[in-house]
Design an enzyme around this catalytic site. Structure first.
Site, PDB file in Angstrom:
ATOM      1  N   ASN A 154       4.797  -1.888  -0.123  1.00  0.00           N
ATOM      2  CA  ASN A 154       5.806  -1.025  -0.728  1.00  0.00           C
ATOM      3  C   ASN A 154       6.177  -1.469  -2.136  1.00  0.00           C
ATOM      4  O   ASN A 154       7.146  -0.968  -2.719  1.00  0.00           O
ATOM      5  CB  ASN A 154       7.060  -0.987   0.155  1.00  0.00           C
ATOM      6  CG  ASN A 154       6.862  -0.133   1.391  1.00  0.00           C
ATOM      7  OD1 ASN A 154       6.170   0.880   1.351  1.00  0.00           O
ATOM      8  ND2 ASN A 154       7.445  -0.561   2.507  1.00  0.00           N
ATOM      9  N   HIS A 214      -2.344  12.264  -5.526  1.00  0.00           N
ATOM     10  CA  HIS A 214      -2.790  11.351  -6.581  1.00  0.00           C
ATOM     11  C   HIS A 214      -3.199  12.087  -7.843  1.00  0.00           C
ATOM     12  O   HIS A 214      -3.646  11.470  -8.809  1.00  0.00           O
ATOM     13  CB  HIS A 214      -3.952  10.483  -6.080  1.00  0.00           C
ATOM     14  CG  HIS A 214      -3.533   9.453  -5.086  1.00  0.00           C
ATOM     15  ND1 HIS A 214      -4.425   8.658  -4.392  1.00  0.00           N
ATOM     16  CD2 HIS A 214      -2.296   9.072  -4.660  1.00  0.00           C
ATOM     17  CE1 HIS A 214      -3.763   7.846  -3.592  1.00  0.00           C
ATOM     18  NE2 HIS A 214      -2.475   8.081  -3.732  1.00  0.00           N
ATOM     19  N   HIS A 263       5.818   7.030   2.018  1.00  0.00           N
ATOM     20  CA  HIS A 263       6.012   5.713   2.614  1.00  0.00           C
ATOM     21  C   HIS A 263       7.151   5.729   3.631  1.00  0.00           C
ATOM     22  O   HIS A 263       7.115   4.994   4.622  1.00  0.00           O
ATOM     23  CB  HIS A 263       6.282   4.673   1.529  1.00  0.00           C
ATOM     24  CG  HIS A 263       5.047   4.224   0.816  1.00  0.00           C
ATOM     25  ND1 HIS A 263       4.694   2.896   0.667  1.00  0.00           N
ATOM     26  CD2 HIS A 263       4.049   4.925   0.228  1.00  0.00           C
ATOM     27  CE1 HIS A 263       3.547   2.796   0.008  1.00  0.00           C
ATOM     28  NE2 HIS A 263       3.143   4.028  -0.274  1.00  0.00           N
TER      29      HIS A 263
END
Length: 338
Positions: A100, A197, A75
């Site tokens: 976020n 992930h 991010h």
């Protein structure tokens, strides 16, 4: 005389254009060459070991911090480049953006920064700490390690309004490709980096619609395997809680960095729709998914995915880095220097 003057003007114009082109090229080279392995070897020799020991300490009490640190780096790089701007606190700063929400690992970065300021004040940037911590977090989760080029400066701008460029779990593959390409990352990088992930969790709120109200009320996403659909419905009942229940993104090995995530996509066991689409709706991305899902770790303990992930992380970590007067080395990661 007029002809000579015209010729002279043409020559000077060509020279000017060449100078401008060279300045642009050299500018880009300087920017990319500003990051290098061992950047702190002379100015702060123990920098990387201090970050590593800090991550290890936090991981020992909470292994789930690993995906948090990895997501924090991702991010940070997508908004304003890899400049630590995600760490700045403020009502309108990046942290305040909905995209976020749930970011974790700030305390790890702050802890490492405090120790580094005692060791070598004003030398190691918060942006570099994030990049190093993400690497160490992956390694602690049985993933690969790699040399992290360092030398980033911290940015002075952090705006929640810019968070719209972040990839979303609702994005189509085409939109995901566009967002990654805008940051200099290709389709192979896209699939490889989403392999992060393989560790971590998500909220039921972000995928419950796939289980109960996909296109019309009462139907489910047909790309979910029937057995996995039953499992997800058990974990995320239609009327239970506010959607904050947590579910592992890799249901088979949620805390181990491996290729299970890709095998799950191939078997219709992707939790987020944006992940599952990598297999079900795009030939280019499905080829990469299949490549990783079909590999195993070799004699040295590394898989093709491990090696490619390390490369992709170095590439992502170079996005729009700030050097020289473009940035600073913050004394405290949560606020700019004054």
């Amino acid at each position: 005389m007029g002809v000579n003057l015209g010729h002279y003007c043409c020559v000077m114009l060509i020279v000017l254009v060449l100078v401008i082109v060279m300045m642009l090229v050299l500018g880009k080279e300087t920017k990319s060459e500003s990051l290098k392995n061992g950047y702190y070897s002379a100015s702060c020799p123990r920098a990387e070991s201090i970050v590593r020991s800090t991550v290890e300490s936090h991981f020992a009490t909470d292994p789930t911090i690993s995906p948090g640190l990895l997501r924090l780096h991702f991010h940070d790089c997508f908004i304003q480049g890899c400049d630590g701007s995600i760490l700045i606190k403020g009502k309108f700063a990046e942290q305040a953006a909905l995209a976020n929400g749930g970011l974790r690992g700030f305390e790890v970065i702050d802890d490492a920064k405090a120790q580094l300021e005692l060791e070598c004040p004003g030398v190691v940037s918060c942006a570099d700490i994030i990049a190093l911590a993400a690497r160490d977090a992956v390694y602690l989760s049985s993933g690969p390690s790699w040399r992290v080029p360092t030398g980033r400066k911290d940015g002075r701008i952090s705006l929640a309004s810019e968070a719209s460029i972040l990839p979303s779990p609702l994005d189509s593959v085409a939109v995901q490709k566009q967002k990654f390409e805008a940051k200099g990352l290709d389709t192979h990088d896209l699939v490889t980096l989403l392999g992060a992930h393989t560790i971590g969790q998500t909220d039921c709120l972000l995928f419950r619609y796939r289980l109960y109200n996909y296109t019309v009320p009462g139907n489910s996403d047909p790309t979910i395997s029937p057995s996995f659909l039953t499992q997800l419905k058990t974990l995320c009942p239609p009327s239970c809680g506010n959607g904050s229940e947590r579910v592992a993104l890799d249901i088979d090995s949620p805390s181990k960095f491996d290729v299970s995530f890709f095998k799950n996509l191939r078997d219709g066991k992707g939790v987020l729709e944006s992940d599952q689409r990598l297999w079900s709706s795009d030939y280019e991305t499905s080829d990469v998914v299949n490549k990783y899902a079909s590999t195993i770790r070799g004699l040295l303990g590394f898989s093709t995915f491990d090696k490619e992930f390390a490369k992709a992380m170095v590439k992502m970590g170079s996005i729009e880095v700030k050097i020289g007067v473009d940035g600073e080395v913050r004394k405290v990661c949560s606020k700019i220097n004054y």
